[in-house]
Design a protein around this motif. Structure first.
Motif, PDB file in Angstrom:
ATOM      1  N   ALA A 303      20.778 -40.605 -19.473  1.00  0.00           N
ATOM      2  CA  ALA A 303      20.192 -41.462 -18.125  1.00  0.00           C
ATOM      3  C   ALA A 303      19.416 -41.470 -17.123  1.00  0.00           C
ATOM      4  N   SER A 304      19.872 -40.010 -17.052  1.00  0.00           N
ATOM      5  CA  SER A 304      19.050 -39.390 -15.078  1.00  0.00           C
ATOM      6  C   SER A 304      17.648 -39.289 -15.558  1.00  0.00           C
ATOM      7  N   ALA A 305      16.979 -39.312 -16.759  1.00  0.00           N
ATOM      8  CA  ALA A 305      15.967 -38.200 -16.876  1.00  0.00           C
ATOM      9  C   ALA A 305      15.497 -39.833 -17.526  1.00  0.00           C
ATOM     10  N   LEU A 306      15.601 -40.784 -18.129  1.00  0.00           N
ATOM     11  CA  LEU A 306      15.017 -41.793 -18.495  1.00  0.00           C
ATOM     12  C   LEU A 306      14.869 -42.742 -17.137  1.00  0.00           C
ATOM     13  N   ALA A 307      15.753 -42.816 -16.016  1.00  0.00           N
ATOM     14  CA  ALA A 307      15.860 -43.625 -15.143  1.00  0.00           C
ATOM     15  C   ALA A 307      14.594 -42.388 -14.088  1.00  0.00           C
ATOM     16  N   ALA A 308      14.399 -41.184 -14.467  1.00  0.00           N
ATOM     17  CA  ALA A 308      13.168 -40.866 -13.207  1.00  0.00           C
ATOM     18  C   ALA A 308      11.982 -40.980 -13.986  1.00  0.00           C
ATOM     19  N   ALA A 309      11.643 -41.359 -15.101  1.00  0.00           N
ATOM     20  CA  ALA A 309      10.526 -41.390 -15.636  1.00  0.00           C
ATOM     21  C   ALA A 309      10.112 -42.775 -15.811  1.00  0.00           C
ATOM     22  N   LEU A 310      10.988 -43.768 -15.834  1.00  0.00           N
ATOM     23  CA  LEU A 310      10.686 -45.083 -15.055  1.00  0.00           C
ATOM     24  C   LEU A 310      10.344 -45.371 -13.744  1.00  0.00           C
ATOM     25  N   GLU A 311      10.853 -44.931 -13.080  1.00  0.00           N
ATOM     26  CA  GLU A 311      10.452 -44.563 -11.190  1.00  0.00           C
ATOM     27  C   GLU A 311       8.781 -43.952 -10.942  1.00  0.00           C
ATOM     28  N   ALA A 312       8.631 -42.696 -12.135  1.00  0.00           N
ATOM     29  CA  ALA A 312       8.103 -42.032 -11.895  1.00  0.00           C
ATOM     30  C   ALA A 312       6.302 -42.697 -12.432  1.00  0.00           C
ATOM     31  N   THR A 313       6.519 -43.969 -13.064  1.00  0.00           N
ATOM     32  CA  THR A 313       5.966 -44.547 -14.014  1.00  0.00           C
ATOM     33  C   THR A 313       5.718 -45.973 -13.341  1.00  0.00           C
ATOM     34  N   GLY A 314       6.399 -46.172 -12.610  1.00  0.00           N
ATOM     35  CA  GLY A 314       6.006 -47.499 -12.544  1.00  0.00           C
ATOM     36  C   GLY A 314       6.386 -48.752 -13.711  1.00  0.00           C
ATOM     37  N   VAL A 315       5.807 -48.841 -14.791  1.00  0.00           N
ATOM     38  CA  VAL A 315       6.414 -49.389 -15.797  1.00  0.00           C
ATOM     39  C   VAL A 315       6.877 -50.523 -16.252  1.00  0.00           C
ATOM     40  N   PRO A 416      15.652 -34.623 -22.231  1.00  0.00           N
ATOM     41  CA  PRO A 416      14.604 -34.161 -22.867  1.00  0.00           C
ATOM     42  C   PRO A 416      13.882 -34.234 -21.325  1.00  0.00           C
ATOM     43  N   ARG A 417      12.735 -33.695 -20.566  1.00  0.00           N
ATOM     44  CA  ARG A 417      12.514 -33.704 -19.167  1.00  0.00           C
ATOM     45  C   ARG A 417      12.265 -35.096 -18.963  1.00  0.00           C
ATOM     46  N   PRO A 418      12.727 -35.437 -17.479  1.00  0.00           N
ATOM     47  CA  PRO A 418      11.882 -37.332 -16.857  1.00  0.00           C
ATOM     48  C   PRO A 418      10.646 -36.444 -16.807  1.00  0.00           C
ATOM     49  N   ASP A 419       9.530 -35.501 -16.837  1.00  0.00           N
ATOM     50  CA  ASP A 419       8.271 -35.594 -17.643  1.00  0.00           C
ATOM     51  C   ASP A 419       7.568 -35.666 -19.025  1.00  0.00           C
ATOM     52  N   GLU A 420       8.835 -35.330 -19.607  1.00  0.00           N
ATOM     53  CA  GLU A 420       7.980 -36.011 -21.002  1.00  0.00           C
ATOM     54  C   GLU A 420       8.357 -36.859 -21.149  1.00  0.00           C
ATOM     55  N   VAL A 421       9.536 -37.473 -21.260  1.00  0.00           N
ATOM     56  CA  VAL A 421       9.654 -39.569 -20.807  1.00  0.00           C
ATOM     57  C   VAL A 421       9.251 -40.274 -20.580  1.00  0.00           C
ATOM     58  N   ALA A 422       8.191 -39.694 -19.387  1.00  0.00           N
ATOM     59  CA  ALA A 422       7.081 -40.421 -18.723  1.00  0.00           C
ATOM     60  C   ALA A 422       5.973 -40.584 -19.288  1.00  0.00           C
ATOM     61  N   ARG A 423       5.314 -39.259 -19.713  1.00  0.00           N
ATOM     62  CA  ARG A 423       3.917 -39.310 -20.580  1.00  0.00           C
ATOM     63  C   ARG A 423       4.252 -40.027 -21.787  1.00  0.00           C
ATOM     64  N   VAL A 424       5.502 -39.845 -22.612  1.00  0.00           N
ATOM     65  CA  VAL A 424       5.613 -41.070 -23.233  1.00  0.00           C
ATOM     66  C   VAL A 424       5.595 -42.391 -22.815  1.00  0.00           C
ATOM     67  N   LEU A 425       6.027 -43.247 -21.784  1.00  0.00           N
ATOM     68  CA  LEU A 425       6.234 -44.617 -21.616  1.00  0.00           C
ATOM     69  C   LEU A 425       4.760 -44.244 -20.976  1.00  0.00           C
ATOM     70  N   ASP A 426       4.370 -44.045 -20.048  1.00  0.00           N
ATOM     71  CA  ASP A 426       2.777 -44.408 -19.892  1.00  0.00           C
ATOM     72  C   ASP A 426       1.772 -44.059 -20.663  1.00  0.00           C
ATOM     73  N   ALA A 427       1.821 -43.317 -21.555  1.00  0.00           N
ATOM     74  CA  ALA A 427       0.981 -43.308 -22.894  1.00  0.00           C
ATOM     75  C   ALA A 427       0.702 -44.631 -23.785  1.00  0.00           C
TER      76      ALA A 427
END
Length: 477
Positions: A303-315, A416-427
């Motif tokens: 949950a933390s990895a996904l939450a961090a990725a959502l905030e980092a990408t702003g999607v 997964p690491r937050p940056d890994e999730v963020a990379r997939v979301l952003d792409a």
């Protein structure tokens, strides 16, 4: 039960769903389709699950009735447990084995009707209810096994309990097309926790082996989705018997039907649609819908990895979470203030959301009901499997269908690491790298609609299943 034809009462089928919502709702959908084709059906429930039948009974009052029996007690289950709802996953095998305690009461109930117009001509039951195979044999009628899962995923779990491979780094499936292989950690916990000689484990295995004696399998899938597997002889689905694909058995995306099927909604479909409409009107880009199933409690690292990725990408996103899921401190407040995200605690109208044009991607655990709902809506998936059949479903989506992109294959064991999730979301949301995946998802939607349309592959399979059941009724006279 008064549905009748000029030749007398319609054939009577005993339906036994597994007391787990995802399994039960799919079989009730099929029950409604069979009732509309001139069959009478009695559905077995316990007091806790009986309310689930209200929609199908209201739609077919003369053809569908309910047989409510007390849930059998079992020393491995807490008192009062009658379904998989709120049940720890480790106790699910005990639930399956305990449910088999209805064998005796059902034999007595059916035999009391054997000499009249209400005699049972067939048993239609969930594949977790393999114990209904010897029940049907005692009654002298055929049993048809129903799986709410994919043909591929069903074959994988059946193969495990038939072959009983020893724990290895990699488990192979030589009897399935493509000879897939999975690391041990991606094998279903139902099998990984098997203990030889244990009453629950041995009872679970017996259920799967009994399925191989059934008169056929009916699956909640459609031919164009799993052509490779449905066209092949699968020993674990009874290769000499008929395997029918009758899906997608999906609910309509309206508020009333969604509420009746899913229970108390945390937000109405109308409210959520109004929020999503704003992203279309303001041209603010696509929205990601996120759900890991109605029963899953996402572990804090995931949950933390996904939450961090959502905030980092702003999607933009809608995230439906189980009430007990712990999200990072302050995340929900920041989401509410920012206006680009929405957290829904509890049951959410998933079908209505996936069919909204603002929703472009679906982060999913790859539970089969979710997969079918996304396929029917034409939404590409970001696959994040955790357990059960989800790894098989994700592999089908990613490798065979090219309608999904993996987020991680770590499952419950590794977040997964937050940056890994963020990379997939952003792409997915901001890039064009996976345009072909989105295009394939749209093709699946057209194929799903064609399958259930009159004359389509799944429509014809339901027609033929109903015809076979009517024929059994005629033979019994």
């Amino acid at each position: 039960m008064t549905t009748a034809t000029d030749d007398g009462p319609a054939p009577h089928v005993l339906v036994v769903p597994c007391p787990a919502q995802g399994h039960m709702l799919a079989l009730l959908d099929l029950t409604g389709l069979l009732a509309s084709r001139g069959l009478r059906l009695t559905v077995v429930t316990t007091p806790a699950t009986a309310p689930q039948l209200a929609p199908v009974q209201a739609a077919h009052p003369a053809a569908v009735r309910v047989l409510t029996l007390p849930f059998p007690s079992h020393p491995a289950l807490p008192a009062g447990v009658e379904s998989a709802k709120h049940l720890p996953p480790a106790l699910f095998p005990s639930l399956i084995v305990a449910f088999a305690g209805l064998h005796g009461p059902l034999v007595s109930w059916a035999r009391a009707r054997s000499g009249g117009p209400d005699r049972v001509v067939a048993v239609l039951s969930d594949f977790f209810c393999g114990w209904t195979q010897p029940l049907a044999a005692e009654l002298g009628v055929p049993r048809i096994a129903f799986s709410p899962c994919a043909a591929y995923g069903t074959a994988v779990i059946q193969s495990l309990f038939r072959r009983m491979p020893r724990p290895e780094d990699v488990i192979t499936f030589p009897d399935i097309p493509g000879e897939p292989a999975y690391p041990w950690r991606q094998i279903s916990m139902l099998y990984r926790t098997f203990r030889e000689g244990d009453e629950v484990s041995e009872g679970l295995r017996s259920n799967f082996l009994w399925n191989l004696e059934s008169n056929g399998f009916v699956l909640n899938t459609f031919r164009r989705l799993e052509e490779r597997y449905l066209a092949a002889p699968l020993p674990d689905l009874g290769s000499t018997r008929r395997v029918r694909a009758v899906g997608p058995l999906a609910p309509d995306a309206d508020d009333a039907s969604a509420a009746k099927r899913g229970g108390e909604m945390a937000v109405s479909a109308a409210d959520l649609r109004a929020w999503l409409d704003g992203f279309v009107k303001d041209d603010r880009g696509g929205v990601v819908y996120i759900s890991f199933g109605s029963m899953a409690v996402l572990q804090p690292p995931h949950a933390s990895a996904l939450a961090a990725a959502l905030e980092a990408t702003g999607v933009a996103f809608v995230w439906a979470v189980a009430p007990a899921t712990r999200l990072p401190d302050g995340f929900e407040e920041r989401v509410a203030a920012g206006g680009r995200g929405r957290v829904i605690r509890g049951w959410a109208p998933q079908v209505a959301s996936l069919r909204h044009r603002a929703v472009r991607w679906f982060v999913t655990h790859c539970g089969w009901n979710s997969v079918l709902e996304a396929a029917a809506a034409g939404v590409p998936m970001l696959a994040w499997p955790m357990t059960a059949d989800q790894f098989a479903n994700a592999r089908l989506l990613v490798d065979d269908l090219r309608a999904a992109v993996p987020v991680t294959w770590g499952g419950l064991d590794a977040a997964p690491r937050p940056d890994e999730v963020a990379r997939v979301l952003d792409a997915a949301v901001n890039g064009k790298r996976w345009a072909e995946v989105a295009a394939r998802a749209e093709e699946l939607a057209a194929e799903a609609a064609a399958a259930v349309r009159q004359g389509g592959d799944s429509w014809l399979e339901v027609e033929e299943l109903a015809r076979d059941l009517r024929d059994l009724g005629n033979q019994a006279e």
